[in-house]
Structure formats: C-alpha cells, structure tokens
Design a protein around this motif. Structure first.
Motif, PDB file in Angstrom:
ATOM      1  N   THR A  15     -21.164 -41.736  -7.505  1.00  0.00           N
ATOM      2  CA  THR A  15     -21.814 -40.475  -7.148  1.00  0.00           C
ATOM      3  C   THR A  15     -22.021 -40.387  -5.637  1.00  0.00           C
ATOM      4  O   THR A  15     -21.785 -39.329  -5.030  1.00  0.00           O
ATOM      5  CB  THR A  15     -23.166 -40.334  -7.882  1.00  0.00           C
ATOM      6  OG1 THR A  15     -22.903 -40.302  -9.289  1.00  0.00           O
ATOM      7  CG2 THR A  15     -23.894 -39.067  -7.473  1.00  0.00           C
ATOM      8  N   ARG A  18     -18.683 -39.732  -3.832  1.00  0.00           N
ATOM      9  CA  ARG A  18     -18.274 -38.323  -3.959  1.00  0.00           C
ATOM     10  C   ARG A  18     -19.130 -37.421  -3.077  1.00  0.00           C
ATOM     11  O   ARG A  18     -18.625 -36.482  -2.455  1.00  0.00           O
ATOM     12  CB  ARG A  18     -18.338 -37.890  -5.424  1.00  0.00           C
ATOM     13  CG  ARG A  18     -17.228 -38.489  -6.273  1.00  0.00           C
ATOM     14  CD  ARG A  18     -17.154 -37.875  -7.663  1.00  0.00           C
ATOM     15  NE  ARG A  18     -18.354 -38.072  -8.450  1.00  0.00           N
ATOM     16  CZ  ARG A  18     -18.587 -39.136  -9.216  1.00  0.00           C
ATOM     17  NH1 ARG A  18     -17.695 -40.094  -9.310  1.00  0.00           N
ATOM     18  NH2 ARG A  18     -19.712 -39.226  -9.904  1.00  0.00           N
ATOM     19  N   PHE A  19     -20.440 -37.689  -2.998  1.00  0.00           N
ATOM     20  CA  PHE A  19     -21.313 -36.856  -2.170  1.00  0.00           C
ATOM     21  C   PHE A  19     -20.928 -36.956  -0.689  1.00  0.00           C
ATOM     22  O   PHE A  19     -20.708 -35.950  -0.030  1.00  0.00           O
ATOM     23  CB  PHE A  19     -22.774 -37.252  -2.363  1.00  0.00           C
ATOM     24  CG  PHE A  19     -23.713 -36.486  -1.480  1.00  0.00           C
ATOM     25  CD1 PHE A  19     -24.018 -35.162  -1.753  1.00  0.00           C
ATOM     26  CD2 PHE A  19     -24.269 -37.073  -0.356  1.00  0.00           C
ATOM     27  CE1 PHE A  19     -24.868 -34.435  -0.927  1.00  0.00           C
ATOM     28  CE2 PHE A  19     -25.125 -36.356   0.474  1.00  0.00           C
ATOM     29  CZ  PHE A  19     -25.421 -35.039   0.181  1.00  0.00           C
ATOM     30  N   ASP A  22     -16.891 -35.782  -0.484  1.00  0.00           N
ATOM     31  CA  ASP A  22     -16.513 -34.438  -0.894  1.00  0.00           C
ATOM     32  C   ASP A  22     -17.460 -33.358  -0.408  1.00  0.00           C
ATOM     33  O   ASP A  22     -17.044 -32.235  -0.154  1.00  0.00           O
ATOM     34  CB  ASP A  22     -16.402 -34.366  -2.425  1.00  0.00           C
ATOM     35  CG  ASP A  22     -15.397 -35.376  -2.982  1.00  0.00           C
ATOM     36  OD1 ASP A  22     -14.536 -35.868  -2.223  1.00  0.00           O
ATOM     37  OD2 ASP A  22     -15.492 -35.689  -4.176  1.00  0.00           O
ATOM     38  N   VAL A  23     -18.737 -33.673  -0.282  1.00  0.00           N
ATOM     39  CA  VAL A  23     -19.723 -32.662   0.125  1.00  0.00           C
ATOM     40  C   VAL A  23     -19.927 -32.687   1.638  1.00  0.00           C
ATOM     41  O   VAL A  23     -19.884 -31.647   2.294  1.00  0.00           O
ATOM     42  CB  VAL A  23     -21.060 -32.872  -0.621  1.00  0.00           C
ATOM     43  CG1 VAL A  23     -22.124 -31.903  -0.116  1.00  0.00           C
ATOM     44  CG2 VAL A  23     -20.866 -32.702  -2.128  1.00  0.00           C
ATOM     45  N   LYS A  90     -22.598 -24.499   2.319  1.00  0.00           N
ATOM     46  CA  LYS A  90     -21.342 -25.212   2.051  1.00  0.00           C
ATOM     47  C   LYS A  90     -21.595 -26.437   1.179  1.00  0.00           C
ATOM     48  O   LYS A  90     -20.824 -26.716   0.262  1.00  0.00           O
ATOM     49  CB  LYS A  90     -20.683 -25.657   3.358  1.00  0.00           C
ATOM     50  CG  LYS A  90     -20.031 -24.558   4.148  1.00  0.00           C
ATOM     51  CD  LYS A  90     -19.409 -25.178   5.399  1.00  0.00           C
ATOM     52  CE  LYS A  90     -18.909 -24.153   6.374  1.00  0.00           C
ATOM     53  NZ  LYS A  90     -18.374 -24.792   7.602  1.00  0.00           N
ATOM     54  N   ILE A  92     -24.039 -26.913  -0.966  1.00  0.00           N
ATOM     55  CA  ILE A  92     -24.374 -26.460  -2.320  1.00  0.00           C
ATOM     56  C   ILE A  92     -23.097 -26.045  -3.050  1.00  0.00           C
ATOM     57  O   ILE A  92     -22.897 -26.386  -4.221  1.00  0.00           O
ATOM     58  CB  ILE A  92     -25.398 -25.298  -2.281  1.00  0.00           C
ATOM     59  CG1 ILE A  92     -26.740 -25.774  -1.702  1.00  0.00           C
ATOM     60  CG2 ILE A  92     -25.576 -24.664  -3.661  1.00  0.00           C
ATOM     61  CD1 ILE A  92     -27.452 -26.822  -2.518  1.00  0.00           C
ATOM     62  N   GLU A  93     -22.195 -25.328  -2.370  1.00  0.00           N
ATOM     63  CA  GLU A  93     -20.929 -24.915  -2.977  1.00  0.00           C
ATOM     64  C   GLU A  93     -20.099 -26.118  -3.418  1.00  0.00           C
ATOM     65  O   GLU A  93     -19.364 -26.047  -4.394  1.00  0.00           O
ATOM     66  CB  GLU A  93     -20.102 -24.085  -1.989  1.00  0.00           C
ATOM     67  CG  GLU A  93     -20.608 -22.692  -1.776  1.00  0.00           C
ATOM     68  CD  GLU A  93     -19.824 -21.960  -0.688  1.00  0.00           C
ATOM     69  OE1 GLU A  93     -18.721 -22.422  -0.320  1.00  0.00           O
ATOM     70  OE2 GLU A  93     -20.320 -20.929  -0.216  1.00  0.00           O
ATOM     71  N   LYS A  94     -20.228 -27.226  -2.705  1.00  0.00           N
ATOM     72  CA  LYS A  94     -19.447 -28.429  -3.011  1.00  0.00           C
ATOM     73  C   LYS A  94     -20.152 -29.352  -3.999  1.00  0.00           C
ATOM     74  O   LYS A  94     -19.674 -30.439  -4.274  1.00  0.00           O
ATOM     75  CB  LYS A  94     -19.141 -29.180  -1.721  1.00  0.00           C
ATOM     76  CG  LYS A  94     -18.200 -28.417  -0.808  1.00  0.00           C
ATOM     77  CD  LYS A  94     -17.945 -29.201   0.465  1.00  0.00           C
ATOM     78  CE  LYS A  94     -17.012 -28.443   1.384  1.00  0.00           C
ATOM     79  NZ  LYS A  94     -16.772 -29.205   2.612  1.00  0.00           N
ATOM     80  N   GLY A  95     -21.297 -28.930  -4.517  1.00  0.00           N
ATOM     81  CA  GLY A  95     -21.941 -29.700  -5.569  1.00  0.00           C
ATOM     82  C   GLY A  95     -23.272 -30.345  -5.230  1.00  0.00           C
ATOM     83  O   GLY A  95     -23.885 -30.968  -6.092  1.00  0.00           O
ATOM     84  N   ALA A  96     -23.746 -30.229  -3.989  1.00  0.00           N
ATOM     85  CA  ALA A  96     -25.068 -30.771  -3.658  1.00  0.00           C
ATOM     86  C   ALA A  96     -26.122 -29.960  -4.410  1.00  0.00           C
ATOM     87  O   ALA A  96     -25.909 -28.800  -4.753  1.00  0.00           O
ATOM     88  CB  ALA A  96     -25.320 -30.700  -2.157  1.00  0.00           C
ATOM     89  N   ARG A  97     -27.265 -30.588  -4.675  1.00  0.00           N
ATOM     90  CA  ARG A  97     -28.346 -29.893  -5.366  1.00  0.00           C
ATOM     91  C   ARG A  97     -29.547 -29.789  -4.448  1.00  0.00           C
ATOM     92  O   ARG A  97     -29.894 -30.738  -3.757  1.00  0.00           O
ATOM     93  CB  ARG A  97     -28.732 -30.649  -6.630  1.00  0.00           C
ATOM     94  CG  ARG A  97     -27.651 -30.540  -7.693  1.00  0.00           C
ATOM     95  CD  ARG A  97     -28.003 -31.328  -8.906  1.00  0.00           C
ATOM     96  NE  ARG A  97     -27.800 -32.737  -8.554  1.00  0.00           N
ATOM     97  CZ  ARG A  97     -28.306 -33.755  -9.213  1.00  0.00           C
ATOM     98  NH1 ARG A  97     -29.062 -33.552 -10.244  1.00  0.00           N
ATOM     99  NH2 ARG A  97     -28.062 -34.987  -8.842  1.00  0.00           N
TER     100      ARG A  97
END
Length: 105
Positions: A15, A18-19, A22-23, A90, A92-97
């Motif tokens: 995880t 990926r953060f 990717d984020v 950006k 948030i769009e890539k999956g951050a919360r």
C-alpha cells in the motif's frame, strides 16, 4: 554534514509503495513485495522499512501508534497556495483519502 534521507517504518509495504509511487509520483524501482525500499523525490532519499523486518534486522521490538500515523511529517514544496489545492485534488483523484476530521463544512 547534511541530511541525506528519511526512513519511514511501514506496516503495509504494498500500500505504501503504491501511494508514494502512484499518488505522489516518487520513483520506486522495488517490487511491492519488497521489505525495504529506497526512493528518491527531487534529490531527497526516502527509505521505507517494513516494521516487522526492521525489528528482525535490529533484533529489537518497537512500539507504534495505531490508527493515524503520528511518527513523522513530510513537507512537499509548491510555489503558490493555489497549487496546494491543485496537488491535493490530484492526490485524491489518484486514490489518496482525505482525513474525515479535516474536511471543511
């Protein structure tokens, strides 16, 4: 002497990889099943250590906070205040919360 890098102790390496990759766009060459990861962002070295593996390497047991991570803070530079909102969107769009306690009304 100069600061060369920062080590982060993580519980869930896939995880976290990926953060940061990717984020946030960090260059990470290791696979998601790595136990230690070395990544660079704009010349700054970050090291991700899987907690259980680090304890094996150092032959010590450590205690960690549960829930929100209160062990460190990372500062990421932008030129303007407007860019903060843009970069946040950006992420948030890539999956951050977003932390629900910090959402505005």
């Amino acid at each position: 002497m100069k600061l060369d890098g920062v080590g982060l102790f993580v519980n869930d390496m896939p995880t976290m990889i990926r953060f940061y990759r990717d984020v946030l766009g960090f260059e990470i060459k290791e696979a998601e099943n790595a136990v230690n990861v070395y990544l660079i962002k704009n010349g700054t070295l970050f090291m991700l250590y899987e907690r259980k593996n680090f304890e094996k390497m150092t032959n010590r047991k450590y205690e960690y906070l549960n829930g929100l991570n209160g062990h460190f803070e990372i500062a990421l530079y932008v030129d303007t205040f407007e860019e903060v909102d843009l970069e946040f969107a950006k992420a948030i769009e890539k999956g951050a919360r977003q932390n629900p306690e910090r959402q505005s009304a």
